[in-house]
Structure formats: structure tokens, C-alpha cells
Motif scaffolding. Structure first.
Motif, short mmCIF file in Angstrom:
data_model
loop_
_atom_site.label_atom_id
_atom_site.label_comp_id
_atom_site.label_asym_id
_atom_site.label_seq_id
_atom_site.Cartn_x
_atom_site.Cartn_y
_atom_site.Cartn_z
N GLU A 1 36.03 -1.01 11.18
CA GLU A 1 36.19 -2.17 12.05
C GLU A 1 37.38 -2.08 13.00
N ASP A 2 38.36 -1.20 12.74
CA ASP A 2 39.51 -1.07 13.62
C ASP A 2 39.28 -0.06 14.74
N ASN A 3 38.08 0.48 14.83
CA ASN A 3 37.76 1.51 15.83
C ASN A 3 36.54 1.10 16.65
N SER A 4 36.31 1.85 17.71
CA SER A 4 35.17 1.57 18.59
C SER A 4 33.91 2.24 18.07
N ILE A 5 32.78 1.57 18.19
CA ILE A 5 31.47 2.13 17.84
C ILE A 5 30.66 2.26 19.13
N TYR A 6 30.12 3.46 19.36
CA TYR A 6 29.26 3.70 20.52
C TYR A 6 27.89 4.14 20.02
N ILE A 7 26.85 3.50 20.51
CA ILE A 7 25.48 3.85 20.10
C ILE A 7 24.74 4.45 21.28
N SER A 8 24.18 5.63 21.05
CA SER A 8 23.41 6.33 22.06
C SER A 8 21.94 6.33 21.66
N ALA A 9 21.08 6.44 22.64
CA ALA A 9 19.64 6.45 22.38
C ALA A 9 19.12 7.85 22.08
N SER A 10 19.99 8.85 22.12
CA SER A 10 19.55 10.24 21.97
C SER A 10 20.23 10.92 20.78
N ASP A 11 19.57 11.96 20.27
CA ASP A 11 20.13 12.78 19.20
C ASP A 11 20.47 14.14 19.79
N TYR A 12 21.76 14.44 19.88
CA TYR A 12 22.17 15.68 20.55
C TYR A 12 22.25 16.87 19.59
N GLN A 13 21.97 16.62 18.31
CA GLN A 13 21.98 17.71 17.34
C GLN A 13 20.59 18.28 17.10
N GLY A 14 19.57 17.54 17.50
CA GLY A 14 18.19 17.97 17.25
C GLY A 14 17.48 18.39 18.52
N GLU A 15 16.25 18.83 18.36
CA GLU A 15 15.44 19.25 19.50
C GLU A 15 15.00 18.04 20.32
N ALA A 16 15.09 18.16 21.65
CA ALA A 16 14.69 17.07 22.54
C ALA A 16 13.16 17.07 22.71
N LEU A 17 12.48 16.10 22.10
CA LEU A 17 11.02 16.03 22.15
C LEU A 17 10.60 15.00 23.19
N TYR A 18 11.00 15.25 24.43
CA TYR A 18 10.77 14.29 25.51
C TYR A 18 9.29 14.08 25.82
N GLN A 19 8.47 15.06 25.49
CA GLN A 19 7.04 14.97 25.82
C GLN A 19 6.34 13.85 25.06
N TYR A 20 6.99 13.31 24.01
CA TYR A 20 6.40 12.22 23.24
C TYR A 20 6.79 10.84 23.77
N ASN A 21 7.68 10.79 24.75
CA ASN A 21 8.06 9.50 25.34
C ASN A 21 6.94 8.95 26.20
N GLU A 22 6.87 7.62 26.30
CA GLU A 22 5.82 6.96 27.06
C GLU A 22 6.43 5.97 28.04
N ASN A 23 5.59 5.34 28.85
CA ASN A 23 6.10 4.43 29.88
C ASN A 23 6.87 3.25 29.30
N LYS A 24 6.45 2.77 28.13
CA LYS A 24 7.08 1.58 27.57
C LYS A 24 7.95 1.86 26.34
N SER A 25 8.02 3.12 25.92
CA SER A 25 8.79 3.43 24.72
C SER A 25 9.24 4.88 24.70
N ILE A 26 10.25 5.15 23.88
CA ILE A 26 10.63 6.53 23.58
C ILE A 26 10.30 6.77 22.11
N SER A 27 10.21 8.03 21.73
CA SER A 27 9.91 8.38 20.34
C SER A 27 11.19 8.79 19.63
N VAL A 28 11.43 8.18 18.47
CA VAL A 28 12.57 8.50 17.62
C VAL A 28 12.02 9.12 16.35
N TRP A 29 12.64 10.23 15.92
CA TRP A 29 12.14 10.95 14.75
C TRP A 29 13.05 10.69 13.56
#
Length: 340
Positions: free
Chosen positions: A23-51
Motif C-alpha cells: 500500500e505504500d507503493n504505486s501499482i501499475y496495471i498493463s493489459a499485456s504480458d511481456y514475458q509470454g508470446e504475443a498472440l495478437y491474432q486472437y484479438n477481436e474488434n470488441k475484445s482482446i484474448s487473455v491466456w
């Protein structure tokens, strides 16, 4: 999404930082996982895919905003559709269009919820793959929205070659307002970070020390040269002699440039020196290279924990070096220390 899960967070009622004792530090939330493979081909017009452990989950902008509302972070990036540099022109344009639409949806949700999200600042995601025209369009359009800052997506050293990164990066940042911060993910080594600072980037994630730790590598900053950066004058003979040592186990302290130690190597089996003698982190103050080597070769979790503590400490000192070099007008000296 699964652990600890929205229901547990909602029941706790005080946000993610309080739940994990941060609680004494900042929390930042990202929509992407930079440690895993980027599976962008599964994203759609109204949503992204999270694994997750249970497979693929489609996440809309509203789903994501509800998640943010429960987590109560300091900052959060809007939902985005990131593509690699080799994506087609059509797919890259669609990525920019989708991300701008996601940003507008996140902003609309934020406005509807009133005070519930006001303590969490929203960041726009700047997309565009490897196309400069799309990078510029994304930057200019994102700048028109009421956001706190900008996350430059798709510049990961795993997604784009270094030459392309530093060709596109300054051309993108020059289209963003100077008064708002710019953040980049997974840019890589200290040499790349220095180039990114020169290209107008303000904030960086901890991808580099994490990646080093996963590969059993320890950062070793050149202590004497670092000390010189932090002074407004050159080291005197007395100061240089004070840092000199003839002990072979301390030879990394006399290195003129940044180096890495692979603690899985057998040569550290009986090396009872700290990872870096001048490092004041918990790991170097309490443990030896031999002990951490033993933990690593036996796949003990503690090995990675101690190594990550050390790498984070050295990483933070590296950023202190950047600030010192700017203050003391020693940028060229800094570049020389961390040359590729």
C-alpha cells in the motif's frame, strides 16, 4: 482474473495494493504480458484474448474497466491491440483503430463511474507496429484524449529489432505532449534504456532484471566508474586508490564497463565472495556466489528470489546513474560504461 480473482478482491474492498501489503507503493496495471508470446491474432474488434491457466478468456473494455475498478491501482493502461513490427499494413491500421476505440470505451466507463476510478490515472497505449505513419497517427489521436500519460506499445526488444525501435521511437515521441510522461515496456538492456531516454522515454518496467534472473545472470555495475558519475569532478588519486583492490575475487569492481555474471557456471562453486562486493542489497550482504550457485543448480526457488533482489537493486542504482549523469553533465561517460 483468476488469482486472487475479482470476487476475493471485491470482498476485500481495499484494492490490490492493500491485499498484497504494497500500500505504500504505486501499482501499475498493463493489459499485456511481456514475458509470454504475443498472440495478437486472437484479438477481436470488441475484445482482446487473455491466456490464463484455464485457457483463453475474451476481455472487453468494460470487463477490463470493472477489473481496474476493483483493483484500485495508481495507474492503468487502457486495453490495447498490440501487433508486431512484421504485421501487415491492414492489420496494423486495425490495431490502431481498435486501440483508440478501446481507449474511448475505457474513458467513457471512467466518466460514468464518477469517483470510483478517479484515484487511478489512465494511460493511453500508442500502437502502430513497424509503420511510422500509423505510429504518428496513434500518437496524435491519443494526445487528444484526457489521459495522464502514454505507454508506447510494440517496442519490446522481442517484438522488434533494435534498429527499427530506435528509428521509430523518437519519431513517435515527438508527436506526444512534453508535459505528460511516456512509459515503455521490455526495451531490454541498459544500453537500450539509455537510447530510449535520448528518444524521449521517462519510465521503464522491470522486464530486464526479471529476464536476467530467469537466465541465472547477475548484474555487476562498475563501482569506481559509477562513483565518478555521481561526482561533479573527476576522481582524485586518493579516491581511486581507495577503490582499488588486488583481490581476484573482487575483480569485477575494477571493470571499466557493465558486466553480467552467470551464476550457474561451475567456476562459482567455491567462490565465497558476494555477487558484487560493493552492492548493499540483502543478497550480497548475507550470501555468497557459491551459495546462490548451489541454489540455482539444485533448482531451489530461493536462488531466483535472492538473484532477483540483487538484480532489482543494481537496476535501481543504474537509474540513479542516469539521473547523476544528467545532473553532472556526464552523459557520454554513462554511454561508454553501458555500451553494447
Amino acid at each position: 482474473l483468476e488469482e486472487p480473482g475479482l470476487e476475493k478482491l471485491r470482498k476485500h474492498g481495499k484494492g490490490l495494493a492493500d491485499l498484497i501489503g504494497y500500500e505504500d507503493n504505486s501499482i501499475y496495471i498493463s493489459a499485456s504480458d511481456y514475458q509470454g508470446e504475443a498472440l495478437y491474432q486472437y484479438n477481436e474488434n470488441k475484445s482482446i484474448s487473455v491466456w490464463t491457466k484455464t485457457g483463453r478468456t475474451k476481455v472487453t473494455a468494460d470487463d477490463y474497466s470493472k477489473f481496474i475498478e476493483v483493483c484500485q491501482p495508481s495507474w492503468y493502461q487502457c486495453l490495447c491491440d498490440t501487433v508486431p513490427a512484421n504485421a501487415t499494413t491492414k492489420r496494423t491500421r486495425k490495431s490502431v483503430d481498435r486501440t483508440l476505440e478501446f481507449l474511448d470505451q475505457c474513458l467513457n466507463y471512467r466518466q460514468k463511474q464518477g469517483n470510483n476510478l478517479q484515484a487511478s490515472e489512465i494511460w493511453a497505449a500508442v500502437e502502430g507496429g513497424g509503420l511510422i505513419d500509423e505510429r504518428v497517427r496513434s500518437a496524435k489521436e491519443s494526445s487528444k484524449r484526457p489521459v495522464f500519460g502514454f505507454t508506447l506499445e510494440g517496442f519490446s526488444s522481442d517484438q522488434m529489432n533494435i534498429e527499427t525501435i530506435f528509428e521509430l521511437l523518437p519519431l513517435t515521441t515527438q508527436n506526444l505532449p512534453d508535459e505528460k510522461p511516456r512509459l515503455i515496456h521490455a526495451i531490454g538492456s541498459p544500453a537500450n534504456i539509455i537510447k530510449a531516454v535520448e528518444s524521449g522515454i521517462d519510465l521503464f518496467d522491470a522486464y530486464y532484471p526479471y529476464n536476467l534472473t530467469e537466465n541465472n545472470l547477475a548484474m555487476a555495475l562498475p563501482h569506481k566508474a559509477i562513483k565518478s558519475l555521481k561526482l561533479s569532478h573527476k576522481l582524485t588519486e586518493v579516491e581511486e586508490e581507495g577503490n582499488d583492490s588486488s583481490d581476484d575475487s573482487q575483480r569485477q569492481d575494477r571493470c571499466e564497463t557493465f558486466s553480467l555474471l552467470n551464476l550457474r557456471e561451475d567456476k562459482f562453486k567455491e567462490d565465497f565472495a558476494p555477487m558484487v562486493r560493493t552492492c548493499k542489497c540483502f543478497s550480497c550482504s548475507n550470501h555468497t556466489r557459491a551459495y546462490i550457485h548451489h541454489l540455482i543448480v539444485n533448482n531451489e526457488m530461493l536462488g531466483g528470489v535472492l538473484l532477483m533482489l540483487h538484480n532489482l537493486s543494481q537496476y535501481m542504482e543504474f537509474f540513479d546513474c542516469i539521473r547523476s549523469a544528467l545532473t553532472n553533465n556526464k552523459w557520454k561517460e554513462l554511454q561508454a560504461l553501458f555500451k553494447t
